[in-house]
Design a protein around this motif. Structure first.
Motif, PDB file in Angstrom:
ATOM      1  N   VAL A  41       0.824  -1.205   0.000  1.00 36.14           N
ATOM      2  CA  VAL A  41       0.000   0.000   0.000  1.00 36.14           C
ATOM      3  C   VAL A  41       0.862   1.260   0.000  1.00 36.14           C
ATOM      4  CG1 VAL A  41      -1.743   1.280   1.294  1.00 36.14           C
ATOM      5  CG2 VAL A  41      -1.892  -1.205   1.123  1.00 36.14           C
ATOM      6  N   CYS A  42       1.914   1.234   0.806  1.00 32.01           N
ATOM      7  CA  CYS A  42       2.766   2.427   0.906  1.00 32.01           C
ATOM      8  C   CYS A  42       3.428   2.732  -0.433  1.00 32.01           C
ATOM      9  CB  CYS A  42       3.825   2.241   1.985  1.00 32.01           C
ATOM     10  SG  CYS A  42       3.140   2.248   3.669  1.00 32.01           S
ATOM     11  N   THR A  43       3.929   1.696  -1.085  1.00 35.28           N
ATOM     12  CA  THR A  43       4.588   1.894  -2.379  1.00 35.28           C
ATOM     13  C   THR A  43       3.598   2.394  -3.412  1.00 35.28           C
ATOM     14  OG1 THR A  43       6.112   0.102  -1.842  1.00 35.28           O
ATOM     15  CG2 THR A  43       5.968   0.746  -4.146  1.00 35.28           C
TER      16      THR A  43
ATOM     17  N   CYS B 258       1.362  10.074  -4.104  1.00 31.56           N
ATOM     18  CA  CYS B 258       0.203  10.894  -3.736  1.00 31.56           C
ATOM     19  C   CYS B 258       0.319  11.411  -2.309  1.00 31.56           C
ATOM     20  CB  CYS B 258      -1.082  10.094  -3.899  1.00 31.56           C
ATOM     21  SG  CYS B 258      -1.633   9.945  -5.615  1.00 31.56           S
ATOM     22  N   VAL B 259       0.858  10.563  -1.431  1.00 35.67           N
ATOM     23  CA  VAL B 259       1.048  11.010  -0.046  1.00 35.67           C
ATOM     24  C   VAL B 259       2.063  12.146  -0.009  1.00 35.67           C
ATOM     25  CG1 VAL B 259       1.867  10.337   2.239  1.00 35.67           C
ATOM     26  CG2 VAL B 259       0.377   8.791   0.931  1.00 35.67           C
ATOM     27  N   GLN B 260       3.147  12.018  -0.806  1.00 40.48           N
ATOM     28  CA  GLN B 260       4.179  13.066  -0.822  1.00 40.48           C
ATOM     29  C   GLN B 260       3.600  14.405  -1.288  1.00 40.48           C
ATOM     30  OE1 GLN B 260       7.107  11.204  -3.342  1.00 40.48           O
ATOM     31  NE2 GLN B 260       8.415  10.627  -1.584  1.00 40.48           N
ATOM     32  N   CYS B 261       2.801  14.368  -2.332  1.00 44.57           N
ATOM     33  CA  CYS B 261       2.300  15.634  -2.877  1.00 44.57           C
ATOM     34  C   CYS B 261       1.259  16.263  -1.972  1.00 44.57           C
ATOM     35  CB  CYS B 261       1.790  15.435  -4.297  1.00 44.57           C
ATOM     36  SG  CYS B 261       0.154  14.708  -4.411  1.00 44.57           S
ATOM     37  N   ARG B 262       0.406  15.440  -1.345  1.00 51.79           N
ATOM     38  CA  ARG B 262      -0.655  16.011  -0.531  1.00 51.79           C
ATOM     39  C   ARG B 262      -0.158  16.428   0.843  1.00 51.79           C
ATOM     40  NH1 ARG B 262      -6.215  12.739  -0.783  1.00 51.79           N
ATOM     41  NH2 ARG B 262      -6.628  14.393   0.755  1.00 51.79           N
TER      42      ARG B 262
ATOM     43  N   GLY C 285       7.258  15.335  -4.614  1.00 55.91           N
ATOM     44  CA  GLY C 285       7.066  14.056  -5.280  1.00 55.91           C
ATOM     45  C   GLY C 285       6.710  14.196  -6.739  1.00 55.91           C
ATOM     46  N   GLU C 286       6.527  13.021  -7.375  1.00 50.42           N
ATOM     47  CA  GLU C 286       6.313  12.976  -8.822  1.00 50.42           C
ATOM     48  C   GLU C 286       4.996  13.616  -9.245  1.00 50.42           C
ATOM     49  OE1 GLU C 286       6.499   8.910  -9.861  1.00 50.42           O
ATOM     50  OE2 GLU C 286       8.610   8.660  -9.313  1.00 50.42           O
ATOM     51  N   LYS C 287       4.011  13.601  -8.381  1.00 51.29           N
ATOM     52  CA  LYS C 287       2.688  14.085  -8.766  1.00 51.29           C
ATOM     53  C   LYS C 287       2.334  15.434  -8.130  1.00 51.29           C
ATOM     54  CE  LYS C 287       0.679   9.524  -9.623  1.00 51.29           C
ATOM     55  NZ  LYS C 287      -0.449   8.617  -9.346  1.00 51.29           N
TER      56      LYS C 287
ATOM     57  N   ASP D 173      -5.044  13.702  -9.535  1.00 49.42           N
ATOM     58  CA  ASP D 173      -4.791  12.253  -9.440  1.00 49.42           C
ATOM     59  C   ASP D 173      -4.843  11.698  -8.026  1.00 49.42           C
ATOM     60  OD1 ASP D 173      -4.401  12.344 -12.148  1.00 49.42           O
ATOM     61  OD2 ASP D 173      -2.198  12.421 -12.011  1.00 49.42           O
ATOM     62  N   CYS D 174      -4.809  12.582  -7.008  1.00 46.50           N
ATOM     63  CA  CYS D 174      -4.651  12.038  -5.655  1.00 46.50           C
ATOM     64  C   CYS D 174      -5.765  12.452  -4.699  1.00 46.50           C
ATOM     65  CB  CYS D 174      -3.302  12.488  -5.093  1.00 46.50           C
ATOM     66  SG  CYS D 174      -1.890  11.902  -6.059  1.00 46.50           S
ATOM     67  N   SER D 175      -6.965  12.633  -5.211  1.00 46.97           N
ATOM     68  CA  SER D 175      -8.069  13.028  -4.325  1.00 46.97           C
ATOM     69  C   SER D 175      -8.975  11.853  -3.962  1.00 46.97           C
ATOM     70  CB  SER D 175      -8.892  14.125  -5.018  1.00 46.97           C
ATOM     71  OG  SER D 175      -9.405  13.630  -6.252  1.00 46.97           O
TER      72      SER D 175
END
Length: 750
Positions: free
Chosen positions: A604-606, A611-615, A620-622, A629-631
């Motif tokens: 799950v973490c991978t 998305c966790v990094q950006c939010r 991060g990449e996103k 993409d991460c909502s």
């Protein structure tokens, strides 16, 4: 005409264009739901129902003892008395009968007595029976009559002695007995008790040779000779008094009598004159005649023959058995008790039913007791004035061959009253009554057009009566009934009539052939779960027409996708297709009933790292497409790692060491147990062998007396012969030993 195999749930459709090609006219009869599915107009569907009319309904008599005396025919105990039923096949008609036991109901009692020699002392007590019984029965009814008859045996050998002297006086010694006879009607039913005493007092004992008596001959004559006996249409009682058994059908062969009893009256001058000509009646024959003439029988027999007559009672409805004292002194009490027992029970019986008609009974007795089945025919413990009722269902399972009205009768056993029921059978629909004779719809007037079809005139056949009977089987017409110029006429599922196939009917009315060549049917489609078209469609010409939400050759494929919904409410988790209610995963990494299991997917973490990094941190990449993409998940920030929500842990695997240790220990223990068992068996075996050895040793030391003096010859044949001759010189050649066998046996000498 209504199909005689169909039940009341079948209807007829009378529209002209209803039948499919090849279907027989009988296909118009079907269940309402089936007809509606085939597009029938409800206004044209006919469904006639049965009914009933009461033709005679005289109320049961409410009469008290001492009231105005009524004639027997004016007393009513069962209601109604006559009905008319219209019966539709398979549709029961229910009728209700009331029965009320009338007070002060008239009684006729006929006393039939065995006058063989063993009944001599009984005759003395019966001589005063008339007035005594009249007095006792007056407590029950004010209208009582009594009669008397006697019997002995058939007047042929070997039942009686036919020597001239014995024919005059069959008794021995100085006993004065009357000549033997079969049956004598001494006194017709009368209300004069003194006349009974007078005539019975003049009777004499007779005699015969064998123990069983000819009582069955007498019972038959009493039952069928109504005018001679004087029976009225009231309660009829026959008291049969004897101290012996009875002859029955077949016993007459002993006397050369082979003709079966004809069940007719043969009384001349009150004597039965055909005993030498007809055999004794059978029990079944007696039952029939007693029932036909509404006679209830009381067997007054001695203790010795109670078991025999109790078995006979079980075969004769409305009969009773009483124990007669040695001299018949208790006969009055016996008769009263038996009458009370018989009259307290009502049993309904019906005459022979027409073919295809069934009847069932349900009784509503005293104290709310309800009986069904065979018990539904009767009620017990009925007192004078009590009323009971019976619900009776009469059902026709088809139409009689002639279709003519029939009638049946129902009556309570032992009573003269009966209920007459007229049966009319509904074998046609109302549309038959509106038929157009010689209609143009039937090929230039060659038939009657009724119920949407033609009923052809005599000599005409075909759906429109277009052919003559002599044209039916011509080769040219048969060609029209062969599919693709084949050899089978109407696919072997019908007959070629007038160049047109008329398909066969099936035993199951729901199954039918159809089509121009009867090549279609509605019962040979694919099946699923042993159901035609899976139970989700109908069979038309051997192809399933599926209901909504089902598909497939057997309609076994459901189009419902609710069973394919994953936990995220997506069909097959968005990674497969829902086919017949089951997910077929298109992504090879996913499996399971809803394509949600992925054994090789990253953690799950991978999966959610970018998305966790950006939010959380804007990195991060996103980070540039984070909002798009991460909502799809909720993000919860915590200060301490210990406050993180803990995922559900997988269960720990089993501890291998204890399992292995347990298995090894078990094997060792089982091995030890087997060794101990083997050791124990060996000890037992050794002890037995040692005991056997000790026994043989004792025998060898001369302790056994069995071979103590045994000697054996150890010499040659010559010396053996000298010993046999008594030559004492050979003694030195003989010595003793334990035992030895020679070719010529074991010998001992002293």
């Amino acid at each position: 005409m209504l199909d005689s195999h169909n039940t009341s749930s079948f209807y007829m459709y009378s529209h002209q264009e209803f039948l499919k090609q090849g279907e027989p006219t009988s296909a118009r009869c079907d269940e309402l739901e089936s007809l509606m599915k085939r597009g029938c107009d409800a206004a044209r569907i006919e469904n006639p129902h049965g009914g009933q009319r009461i033709l005679k309904n005289k109320a049961v008599t409410n009469r008290k003892k001492g009231a105005e005396k009524l004639r027997p025919e004016d007393i009513t105990q069962i209601q109604p008395q006559k009905l008319s039923l219209n019966l539709r096949s398979g549709e029961p008609q229910n009728i209700k009968l009331r029965f009320k036991r009338a007070e002060d109901y008239p009684i006729d009692l006929y006393y039939l007595m065995d006058l063989s020699y063993s009944m001599k002392d009984d005759l003395e007590n019966v001589k005063n029976l008339g007035t005594s019984l009249m007095k006792e029965m007056s407590k029950i009814t004010s209208d009582f009559r009594i009669g008397f008859g006697s019997f002995v045996e058939k007047t042929v050998m070997p039942y009686i002695s036919t020597t001239p002297a014995k024919l005059l006086n069959p008794c021995t010694g100085d006993q004065n007995c009357t000549s033997p006879f079969s049956y004598k009607n001494v006194l017709k039913l009368t209300s004069n008790g003194h006349q009974f005493n007078s005539l019975v007092g003049k009777q004499q004992i007779s005699g015969n040779l064998d123990s069983p008596e000819g009582g069955f001959d007498a019972i038959m004559q009493v039952a069928v000779c109504g005018e001679h006996i004087g029976w009225r249409n009231v309660t009829r009682l026959l008291v049969f008094s004897t101290d012996a058994g009875f002859h029955f059908a077949g016993d007459g062969k002993l006397g050369g009598i082979v003709l079966p009893n004809d069940g007719r009256c043969h009384l001349e001058n009150n004597m039965y004159t055909m005993s030498h000509y007809y055999d004794y009646p059978s029990i079944a024959h007696l039952v029939q005649k007693l029932s036909e003439n509404n006679i209830q029988t009381i067997f007054a027999v001695t203790e010795e023959f109670q078991p025999v007559y109790k078995e006979l009672k079980n075969l004769i409805p409305k009969s009773a058995v009483g124990t007669l004292s040695a001299n018949s002194s208790n006969v009055i009490n016996l008769i009263v008790d038996a009458y009370n027992s018989l009259s307290s029970e009502v049993i309904l019986e019906n005459s022979k039913l027409p073919e295809g008609v069934t009847i069932t009974y349900q009784s509503h007795c005293k104290n709310g007791v309800v009986n069904e089945g065979e018990s539904g025919r009767k009620c017990s413990n009925i007192s004078i004035g009590d009323e009971v009722s019976f619900n009776i269902n009469i059902t026709a399972q088809g139409c009689p061959k002639q279709g003519k009205p029939e009638s049946i009768k129902i009556k309570p056993l032992g009573f003269t009253e009966e209920v007459e029921i007229l049966l009319n059978f509904i074998c046609e629909c109302d549309c038959h009554k509106q038929g157009i004779k010689n209609s143009d719809m039937c090929h230039n007037g060659n038939g009657t057009f009724e119920c949407g079809a033609c009923r052809c005139n005599k000599g005409r056949v075909g759906r429109q009566c277009e052919c003559r009977k002599d044209e039916v089987s011509t080769e040219d017409l048969d060609k029209n009934c062969r599919k693709d110029n084949g050899t089978d006429i109407c696919s072997n599922n019908g007959e070629c009539v007038c160049g047109t196939c008329e398909c066969k009917k099936r035993d199951n009315p729901e199954e039918r052939y159809s089509g121009k060549f009867c090549e279609c049917d509605n019962f040979n489609c694919d099946r699923s779960n042993n159901k035609l078209c899976g139970g989700h469609g109908r069979c038309e010409c051997r192809v399933c027409i599926c209901d909504a939400n089902y598909t497939g050759s057997a309609c076994d494929c459901s189009l419902d996708t609710s069973t394919c919904l994953a936990s995220n409410k997506q069909i097959c988790n968005g990674r497969g297709n829902c086919e017949c209610g089951t997910c077929r995963c298109t992504d090879p990494k996913f499996q399971g009933p809803t394509c949600e299991i992925c054994p090789t997917c990253p953690g799950v973490c991978t999966e959610h790292k970018s998305c966790v990094q950006c939010r959380a941190f804007g990195t991060g990449e996103k980070k540039d497409t984070c909002e798009r993409d991460c909502s799809y998940f909720n993000l919860i920030k915590v200060k301490d790692r210990d406050k993180l929500p803990q995922p559900v842990q997988c269960p720990a695997g089993p501890d291998i060491i204890p399992i292995v240790a347990g298995v090894v220990t078990g094997i060792v223990l089982i091995g030890l147990a087997l060794l101990l068992i083997w050791k124990l068996l060996m000890i037992i075996h050794d002890r037995r062998e040692f005991a056997k050895f000790e026994k043989e040793k004792m025998n060898a030391n001369g302790t056994s007396t069995l071979f103590k003096s045994a000697l054996i010859i150890m010499s040659d044949n010559a010396h053996f012969k000298s010993v046999l001759r008594g030559d004492t010189a050979g003694k030195n050649r003989v010595f003793s030993c334990t035992c030895q066998y020679l070719d010529f046996g074991l010998f001992g000498f002293s």
